[in-house]
Structures are given as C-alpha cells and as structure tokens.
Design an enzyme around this catalytic site. Structure first.
Site, PDB file in Angstrom:
ATOM      1  N   LYS A   6       0.838  -1.200   0.000  1.00 47.27           N
ATOM      2  CA  LYS A   6       0.000   0.000   0.000  1.00 47.27           C
ATOM      3  C   LYS A   6       0.879   1.259   0.000  1.00 47.27           C
ATOM      4  CE  LYS A   6      -3.837  -2.444   2.110  1.00 47.27           C
ATOM      5  NZ  LYS A   6      -4.682  -2.780   3.266  1.00 47.27           N
ATOM      6  N   GLN A  56      -4.684  -1.447   9.416  1.00 49.72           N
ATOM      7  CA  GLN A  56      -4.625  -2.787   8.811  1.00 49.72           C
ATOM      8  C   GLN A  56      -5.257  -3.817   9.753  1.00 49.72           C
ATOM      9  OE1 GLN A  56      -3.684  -3.336   5.704  1.00 49.72           O
ATOM     10  NE2 GLN A  56      -3.874  -5.552   5.804  1.00 49.72           N
ATOM     11  N   ASP A  58     -10.911   2.860   3.562  1.00 45.99           N
ATOM     12  CA  ASP A  58     -11.241   1.426   3.435  1.00 45.99           C
ATOM     13  C   ASP A  58     -12.731   1.217   3.163  1.00 45.99           C
ATOM     14  OD1 ASP A  58      -9.205  -0.509   3.611  1.00 45.99           O
ATOM     15  OD2 ASP A  58      -8.913  -0.116   5.748  1.00 45.99           O
TER      16      ASP A  58
HETATM   17  N1  GUN Z   1      -6.839  -6.728   5.957  1.00 46.91           N
HETATM   18  C1  GUN Z   1      -7.067  -7.477   4.850  1.00 46.91           C
HETATM   19  N2  GUN Z   1      -7.604  -6.711   3.880  1.00 46.91           N
HETATM   20  C2  GUN Z   1      -7.712  -5.460   4.377  1.00 46.91           C
HETATM   21  C3  GUN Z   1      -8.184  -4.227   3.847  1.00 46.91           C
HETATM   22  O1  GUN Z   1      -8.634  -4.118   2.702  1.00 46.91           O
HETATM   23  N3  GUN Z   1      -8.105  -3.161   4.680  1.00 46.91           N
HETATM   24  C4  GUN Z   1      -7.625  -3.254   5.940  1.00 46.91           C
HETATM   25  N4  GUN Z   1      -7.595  -2.151   6.681  1.00 46.91           N
HETATM   26  N5  GUN Z   1      -7.171  -4.378   6.468  1.00 46.91           N
HETATM   27  C5  GUN Z   1      -7.224  -5.477   5.681  1.00 46.91           C
END
Ligand code: GUN
Length: 278
Positions: free
Chosen positions: A52, A96, A119
């Site tokens: 990311k 996350q 998100d």
């Molecule tokens: N953990 C697995 N996929 C995601 C996501 O798309 N966003 C976040 N914040 N955590 C995750």
C-alpha cells in the site's frame, strides 16, 4: 475458451490515471496523505502494508506509517486515530486488519472519521452505499466493478450470484451489483442447493475463503466468474476459491489467481485516497 480478465493490467492503467490526476490536484494545492496503522507484526499484514505504501509513492500520495507494538492498548490506538482524525494534513486513515485479539475491531472501524475512511468499512460508508449516496466503497468489491467495466461486461439485467456475505466483500459486492441494475442473489454457508443457485448466474462472484471450492458443476456455460479467494497450496503455488482449470473452459470470462481481483484492491484504495481530496 474464456477471456482472462487481467487485473494487473487494469490496476496499472487505473494507477497511471490516478498518478496524472494527483499531479493536477497538487498543482491546485490539494495533497492526499494516507496514514497507515499496523498493530503488531503479522507477516502477511506487513506485506500488504508495504504494498500500500509502495502504491502511494508511485501515484504521488504521501504516506505516514504508524507501526505500533503488539501490546498497544485499545485506548492508545483510539487516541492515535483521534489525533489523525483532527490532523488536517491527513486525508485518509487505514488501520490494517486483523488487529490483535485484545482490541475490538468494530470499535476501531467506527472511530475513523467517515471523511477519512478510505477502506469504506465505517457504518456511515456502508449505509451511504446501501442507499445510493456518495461515500467510500470497500476496495475489493469496488475493484471488481472496475474490472467488469474495463472488460465491457454489462451488469444491467444480469443474474448475479455472490457467494459469501462478509461485510468487506460479499455484502458491498451485492449492493454494487444491485446499484448497477443486476438481479442479485447472495449465497452463504446455509444456502440450500448452492450448485443450482450458482448455475443461474450470468456473473458469479466467489468470496468464500475455501480453496478451489467452485468447480464446473457450479457454473453455467458462458458465465463470467470472479474469484476473490487467494490461498497458498502445499506446492507453494497460489490458488483461488474457484478451481480455475476446471471452470475456465466453461466461462466467457474469468479472473485468474494471482493477477485478477488482488491487484485491484490496492488500486481502489488509491482511488479512494484521491477521492478524499477531489
Ligand atoms: N486486511 C485485509 N484486507 C484489508 C483491507 O482491505 N483493509 C484493511 N484495513 N485491512 C485489511
């Protein structure tokens, strides 16, 4: 033989479009900065977070990392989120998941300002999606809609079957397909005659988390099959929730694993980060 939907290529195109737009926004004095929070050092999460941050750097979005120790308390994490919510320089916040067991995920999701919820997990974002208002949309289902759009697959009037009802994928996926005028059925672990229901689908989206569960018996001739799953097999290779080799010959189009839905999730996170400052 099916068209293979190339998520890597679509995500690259999208990221390049965003890069150009971000440069234009910067010239107007608008800058996106994503705060990325990780609690603990789960290796899979570290890889996702790293990707990311790399995507942010590519597009020209600033990123600030908050790598907190496993024993961080919920109060400490909430205090950080409060600080980031109030910081005008920060335009997006991502924590996350999963967070360690002593922290309540829902409380964290709800604390992030809906204005910075890139998100799309906050109940306000989900509610806005539900009633067709503007708001951040969960990245994986939003990415699937982009894949369909870039592949010229029209949803209107189609039988769409979503297998899986998670808050992050299945439910928002169903709402997006409905918004695009599909006729939508959501299946889950208690669905009776799953094969039969799946065989109705013109567009079948699978997010069940079970390796190669969907075989050719679940798929109508000429269907579009979208595979959200990703699993590491004993031989070290990756596979999805769909048994690709058995299903692909029956489809008109299918997403591979890897290289299908996966790359779109990060591209859509970047899209949401840019949306936050548009
Ligand atoms: N953990 C697995 N996929 C995601 C996501 O798309 N966003 C976040 N914040 N955590 C995750």
């Amino acid at each position: 033989m099916a068209d293979i939907i190339d998520g890597k290529a679509v995500s690259q195109r999208l990221k390049d479009e965003l890069k150009e737009e971000v440069a234009g926004l910067k010239a107007q004095g608008k800058e996106a900065v994503l705060a990325v929070i990780q609690v603990g050092n789960d290796p899979a999460s570290s890889v996702y977070v790293g990707n990311k941050k790399k995507a942010c750097a590519y597009i020209g979005i600033g990123s600030e990392s908050y790598e907190l120790p496993e024993e961080t308390t919920q109060e400490e994490l909430l205090a950080l989120i409060d600080r980031l919510n109030e910081d005008d320089k920060i335009t997006g916040i991502l924590c996350q998941l999963p967070v360690p067991g002593h922290i309540d995920e829902d409380t964290i999701i709800r604390r992030i300002s809906p204005l910075k919820d890139v998100d799309g997990f906050h109940p306000m974002s989900v509610g806005a999606l539900c009633i067709g208002e503007k708001g951040f949309v969960s990245c994986t289902p939003a990415g699937i809609m982009k894949l369909l759009e870039y592949s010229d697959i029209d949803v209107e009037g189609k039988e769409c079957v979503v297998v899986g009802r998670s808050n992050i994928v299945g439910k928002p996926m169903a709402l997006l397909l409905l918004r695009a005028n599909g006729t939508v059925t959501v299946c889950h672990s208690r669905t009776k005659n799953l094969q039969e229901v799946c065989r109705r689908a013109d567009i079948l989206v699978v997010a069940v988390g079970k390796p190669k569960m969907i075989t050719e018996e679940y798929v109508k001739d000429g269907a579009v099959v979208i595979d959200v799953g990703i699993h590491r097999m004993d031989n070290g290779k990756l596979c999805g929730d769909v048994d690709y080799d058995r299903v692909a010959p029956k489809c008109s189009a299918i997403t591979p694993v890897p290289g299908g839905v996966g790359p779109m999730t990060i591209a859509m996170l970047m899209y949401n980060c840019v949306n936050a400052i548009r």
